[in-house]
Scaffold this motif. Structure first.
Motif, PDB file in Angstrom:
ATOM      1  N   UNK A  82       0.822  -1.210   0.000  1.00  0.00           N
ATOM      2  CA  UNK A  82       0.000   0.000   0.000  1.00  0.00           C
ATOM      3  C   UNK A  82       0.856   1.260   0.000  1.00  0.00           C
ATOM      4  N   UNK A  83       0.195   2.414   0.011  1.00  0.00           N
ATOM      5  CA  UNK A  83       0.866   3.721   0.045  1.00  0.00           C
ATOM      6  C   UNK A  83       0.356   4.478   1.264  1.00  0.00           C
ATOM      7  N   UNK A  84       1.261   5.076   2.029  1.00  0.00           N
ATOM      8  CA  UNK A  84       0.886   5.826   3.234  1.00  0.00           C
ATOM      9  C   UNK A  84       0.317   7.194   2.854  1.00  0.00           C
ATOM     10  N   UNK A  85      -0.615   7.684   3.695  1.00  0.00           N
ATOM     11  CA  UNK A  85      -1.284   8.950   3.365  1.00  0.00           C
ATOM     12  C   UNK A  85      -0.530  10.199   3.829  1.00  0.00           C
ATOM     13  N   UNK A  86       0.650  10.044   4.445  1.00  0.00           N
ATOM     14  CA  UNK A  86       1.418  11.219   4.895  1.00  0.00           C
ATOM     15  C   UNK A  86       1.764  12.104   3.703  1.00  0.00           C
ATOM     16  N   UNK A  87       1.488  13.403   3.824  1.00  0.00           N
ATOM     17  CA  UNK A  87       1.786  14.404   2.776  1.00  0.00           C
ATOM     18  C   UNK A  87       1.080  14.116   1.448  1.00  0.00           C
ATOM     19  N   UNK A  88       0.041  13.288   1.467  1.00  0.00           N
ATOM     20  CA  UNK A  88      -0.638  12.915   0.227  1.00  0.00           C
ATOM     21  C   UNK A  88      -1.390  14.122  -0.345  1.00  0.00           C
ATOM     22  N   UNK A  89      -1.402  14.249  -1.676  1.00  0.00           N
ATOM     23  CA  UNK A  89      -2.075  15.377  -2.335  1.00  0.00           C
ATOM     24  C   UNK A  89      -2.898  14.885  -3.524  1.00  0.00           C
ATOM     25  N   UNK A  90      -3.702  15.802  -4.070  1.00  0.00           N
ATOM     26  CA  UNK A  90      -4.490  15.474  -5.264  1.00  0.00           C
ATOM     27  C   UNK A  90      -3.574  15.195  -6.458  1.00  0.00           C
ATOM     28  N   UNK A  91      -2.408  15.853  -6.490  1.00  0.00           N
ATOM     29  CA  UNK A  91      -1.450  15.603  -7.581  1.00  0.00           C
ATOM     30  C   UNK A  91      -0.986  14.148  -7.561  1.00  0.00           C
ATOM     31  N   UNK A  92      -0.750  13.599  -6.349  1.00  0.00           N
ATOM     32  CA  UNK A  92      -0.402  12.172  -6.238  1.00  0.00           C
ATOM     33  C   UNK A  92      -1.520  11.316  -6.820  1.00  0.00           C
ATOM     34  N   UNK A  93      -2.771  11.673  -6.471  1.00  0.00           N
ATOM     35  CA  UNK A  93      -3.938  10.916  -6.935  1.00  0.00           C
ATOM     36  C   UNK A  93      -4.049  10.967  -8.461  1.00  0.00           C
ATOM     37  N   UNK A  94      -3.741  12.137  -9.062  1.00  0.00           N
ATOM     38  CA  UNK A  94      -3.772  12.254 -10.531  1.00  0.00           C
ATOM     39  C   UNK A  94      -2.834  11.223 -11.168  1.00  0.00           C
ATOM     40  N   UNK A  95      -1.611  11.127 -10.647  1.00  0.00           N
ATOM     41  CA  UNK A  95      -0.613  10.206 -11.216  1.00  0.00           C
ATOM     42  C   UNK A  95      -1.078   8.757 -11.050  1.00  0.00           C
ATOM     43  N   UNK A  96      -1.606   8.432  -9.858  1.00  0.00           N
ATOM     44  CA  UNK A  96      -2.057   7.062  -9.605  1.00  0.00           C
ATOM     45  C   UNK A  96      -3.262   6.695 -10.459  1.00  0.00           C
ATOM     46  N   UNK A  97      -4.202   7.642 -10.634  1.00  0.00           N
ATOM     47  CA  UNK A  97      -5.385   7.354 -11.462  1.00  0.00           C
ATOM     48  C   UNK A  97      -4.997   7.114 -12.918  1.00  0.00           C
ATOM     49  N   UNK A  98      -3.982   7.846 -13.390  1.00  0.00           N
ATOM     50  CA  UNK A  98      -3.519   7.609 -14.770  1.00  0.00           C
ATOM     51  C   UNK A  98      -2.887   6.218 -14.889  1.00  0.00           C
ATOM     52  N   UNK A  99      -2.170   5.782 -13.847  1.00  0.00           N
ATOM     53  CA  UNK A  99      -1.655   4.405 -13.815  1.00  0.00           C
ATOM     54  C   UNK A  99      -2.791   3.403 -13.974  1.00  0.00           C
ATOM     55  N   UNK A 100      -3.928   3.710 -13.352  1.00  0.00           N
ATOM     56  CA  UNK A 100      -5.078   2.800 -13.341  1.00  0.00           C
ATOM     57  C   UNK A 100      -5.943   2.934 -14.594  1.00  0.00           C
ATOM     58  N   UNK A 101      -5.549   3.862 -15.507  1.00  0.00           N
ATOM     59  CA  UNK A 101      -6.254   3.980 -16.784  1.00  0.00           C
ATOM     60  C   UNK A 101      -7.332   5.032 -16.827  1.00  0.00           C
ATOM     61  N   UNK A 102      -7.407   5.896 -15.790  1.00  0.00           N
ATOM     62  CA  UNK A 102      -8.407   6.968 -15.788  1.00  0.00           C
ATOM     63  C   UNK A 102      -7.728   8.301 -16.127  1.00  0.00           C
ATOM     64  N   UNK A 103      -8.517   9.233 -16.668  1.00  0.00           N
ATOM     65  CA  UNK A 103      -7.920  10.491 -17.156  1.00  0.00           C
ATOM     66  C   UNK A 103      -7.412  11.374 -16.029  1.00  0.00           C
ATOM     67  N   UNK A 104      -8.022  11.319 -14.849  1.00  0.00           N
ATOM     68  CA  UNK A 104      -7.621  12.196 -13.748  1.00  0.00           C
ATOM     69  C   UNK A 104      -8.245  11.697 -12.454  1.00  0.00           C
ATOM     70  N   UNK A 105      -7.903  12.363 -11.352  1.00  0.00           N
ATOM     71  CA  UNK A 105      -8.499  12.066 -10.051  1.00  0.00           C
ATOM     72  C   UNK A 105      -9.494  13.159  -9.687  1.00  0.00           C
ATOM     73  N   UNK A 106     -10.541  12.791  -8.966  1.00  0.00           N
ATOM     74  CA  UNK A 106     -11.469  13.810  -8.452  1.00  0.00           C
ATOM     75  C   UNK A 106     -11.304  13.975  -6.947  1.00  0.00           C
ATOM     76  N   UNK A 107     -10.546  13.067  -6.315  1.00  0.00           N
ATOM     77  CA  UNK A 107     -10.326  13.184  -4.877  1.00  0.00           C
ATOM     78  C   UNK A 107      -9.434  12.069  -4.370  1.00  0.00           C
ATOM     79  N   UNK A 108      -9.139  12.115  -3.085  1.00  0.00           N
ATOM     80  CA  UNK A 108      -8.353  11.036  -2.472  1.00  0.00           C
ATOM     81  C   UNK A 108      -8.835  10.841  -1.044  1.00  0.00           C
TER      82      UNK A 108
END
Length: 552
Positions: A27-53
């Motif tokens: 897993x990934x720890x939530x310390x210092x987590x941001x929406x920018x991190x979520x954008x990168x991870x969602x693109x890994x998963x095949x989605x265009x962007x993140x709407x939240x985390x």
């Protein structure tokens, strides 16, 4: 790196993020987590962007390693590994701090989801001129063909057949007479039989001049055995035959089209669902073939075809693809605590191309989802079809369901017996009357009707049948056990039943009672109704129009 969404209440586009690194999921720890991190991870998963985390293990605590901590992305990185972090496996977190993401439900164009088969024109029918349009996508049309040479088997494997097992090769003579110029694309096609699509088999391309290829061979031809739904013959006899064979132990529910829906299985005399953990195309294809369809186009997770009710019977189905039945596949029996109905598995199967949608159309509606129904008659033997109207007499929701299914427009919102407000077509002749459907048919022609002897009281165009279709629908289910458990009989004094009498809730004999003396004997019970569909029930009705009567 591989990524997946896990946990509860996971959906296909949200959940706890898990990453596969060094042969281990973590897993990934939530310390210092941001929406920018979520954008990168969602693109890994095949989605265009993140709407939240989500922080603090909103989707439940993971197990194993916590691979990343203090991740800091700018948002434009190609990989999460390119972002700043403490180093792989270096973390001071517990699983109570596992991060989750909510991705925008829109796929990156061309992204390969392991649970979806994307069919391209690559596997065009051999013998077709490249400039000529294909007669139906290979996914739902005739099977793709390839050169027989180099060991093409005499009993071709399952993936080619869209409606069940194959009955071997046919004489290619007809193909030669139909197409003088043969353009070969593939040869040495080698399948194991478990593939969900021909493109997943090993094969080789012809290079250069394709018209001179396959000199010693001929085009491969297959003949498919139609599944029970598509076999020609009397529908009533078919139903009798199915009843004689005993009750099926698997079914699809909640889908708008033939061959799609939530997978439900019968166990201990009770229908239940399948949890979507490890649900993939191989297992989905076993389900599709067992039901008489072709291989699976999509293995759907996260209750995409609506949530079921009752028990969740099995989890972690892991078919090899060779099984005749889902019950032959390895799976886990689970308790209700392991999974929720938000994780119900579903499928979309490949089905034979029957061309039913070419025999029906809508006219006059405000959108393509509504209008007056027009059907084609006398379209056999190369004749031009004659378009006509359907008599609105007796036309209702069941008939509209079949019409919407035949049109490929989903569920039926309304079946209309008068359509004077959709008077926009030059088609004025009534050609079909007495249509009576059970609701499961694939075409209006499969329903009972008067045939050529038209019998319609009002043949004017304003009395022609119409439909309003919808891609999604509500699905109301009464909690029957609750009614049984709470039912009781009460003798209630008449002076407490004035409201009920005004609302016409009492039987007609109450009018002769000696009000306000005496009593009435009532059957009383509690009731719960759930909407397990994918649309609101009566969304246009505001709160003011839902009236609660205390006496009820």
């Amino acid at each position: 790196l591989k990524f997946r969404l896990a946990g509860y209440p996971r959906k296909h586009n949200e959940g706890r993020v898990e990453v596969f690194y060094n042969d281990e999921w973590g897993t990934i720890c939530d310390d210092d987590f941001t929406l920018a991190n979520a954008h990168v991870l969602c693109r890994h998963l095949g989605f265009v962007a993140a709407t939240g985390w989500a922080h603090s293990a909103k989707y439940g605590k993971g197990v194993g390693r916590i691979w990343l901590d203090n991740v800091n992305c700018a948002g434009g990185e190609k990989s999460i590994g390119d972002c700043k972090h403490r180093g792989w496996g270096n973390s001071d977190c517990s699983h109570e701090e596992d991060a989750g993401v909510i991705c925008k439900d829109e796929r990156i164009p061309g992204f390969k989801d392991s649970n979806v088969i994307e069919v391209r024109k690559l596997l065009a029918r051999v013998g077709r001129d490249p400039a000529e349009p294909a007669a139906g996508s290979p996914a739902v049309g005739q099977p793709s063909l390839a050169s027989p040479q180099a060991g093409w088997p005499s009993t071709p494997p399952l993936p080619v057949g869209r409606a069940g097992p194959l009955s071997g090769l046919l004489s290619p003579c007809r193909l030669f007479t139909e197409r003088q110029q043969l353009n070969y694309r593939l040869h040495s096609v080698s399948c194991t039989g478990t593939e969900v699509h021909l493109s997943m088999c090993a094969f080789e391309f012809y290079r250069g001049n394709t018209s001179t290829a396959c000199g010693a061979g001929m085009p491969a031809v297959v003949s498919c055995v139609p599944g029970p739904l598509f076999a020609t013959g009397n529908g009533h006899k078919k139903k009798q035959r199915q009843q004689q064979q005993g009750q099926p132990r698997i079914r699809l529910k909640g889908g708008a089209k033939v061959g799609e829906g939530r997978v439900e299985v019968l166990k201990s005399s009770e229908w239940g669902t399948i949890c979507d953990d490890r649900w993939n195309l191989l297992s989905a294809s076993v389900v599709c073939r067992e039901l008489g369809f072709g291989s699976a186009k999509e293995a759907l997770t996260g209750a995409r075809m609506g949530q079921g009710t009752g028990p969740i019977h099995i989890n972690e189905v892991q078919c090899l693809g060779t099984e005749k039945s889902l019950w032959s596949c390895p799976f886990k029996n689970i308790t209700q605590e392991d999974c929720k109905h938000t994780e119900d598995a579903a499928v979309r199967c490949n089905i034979p191309y029957m061309g039913y949608e070419n025999l029906i159309r809508l006219s006059g509606g405000r959108s393509r989802f509504e209008g007056r129904v027009e059907v084609a008659v006398g379209a056999g033997d190369g004749d031009q079809p004659r378009w006509g109207l359907v008599c609105g007499e007796g036309w209702g929701t069941l008939e509209a369901m079949v019409a919407c299914r035949q049109l490929g427009l989903g569920f039926a919102n309304h079946g209309l017996q008068e359509t004077w407000y959709w008077d926009a077509s030059n088609v004025t002749e009534m050609v079909l009357s007495g249509v009576k459907c059970a609701g499961h048919e694939m075409s209006l022609s499969h329903c009972q009707h008067h045939g050529t002897s038209l019998n319609c009281r009002n043949t004017g165009t304003r009395f022609a049948a119409g439909v309003i279709c919808s891609e999604t629908a509500s699905d109301l289910l009464l909690h029957a056990p609750l009614v049984q458990e709470t039912a009781y009989i009460e003798d209630r004094p008449l002076h407490m039943l004035y409201c009920a009498a005004e609302e016409n809730c009492l039987s007609s004999s109450a009018r002769q009672a000696n009000w306000p003396y005496g009593h009435r004997r009532l059957l009383r019970f509690s009731s719960q109704i759930h909407n397990n569909g994918r649309a609101d029930f009566r969304p246009k009705a505001g709160r003011h129009s839902w009236v609660w009567h205390e006496c009820h």
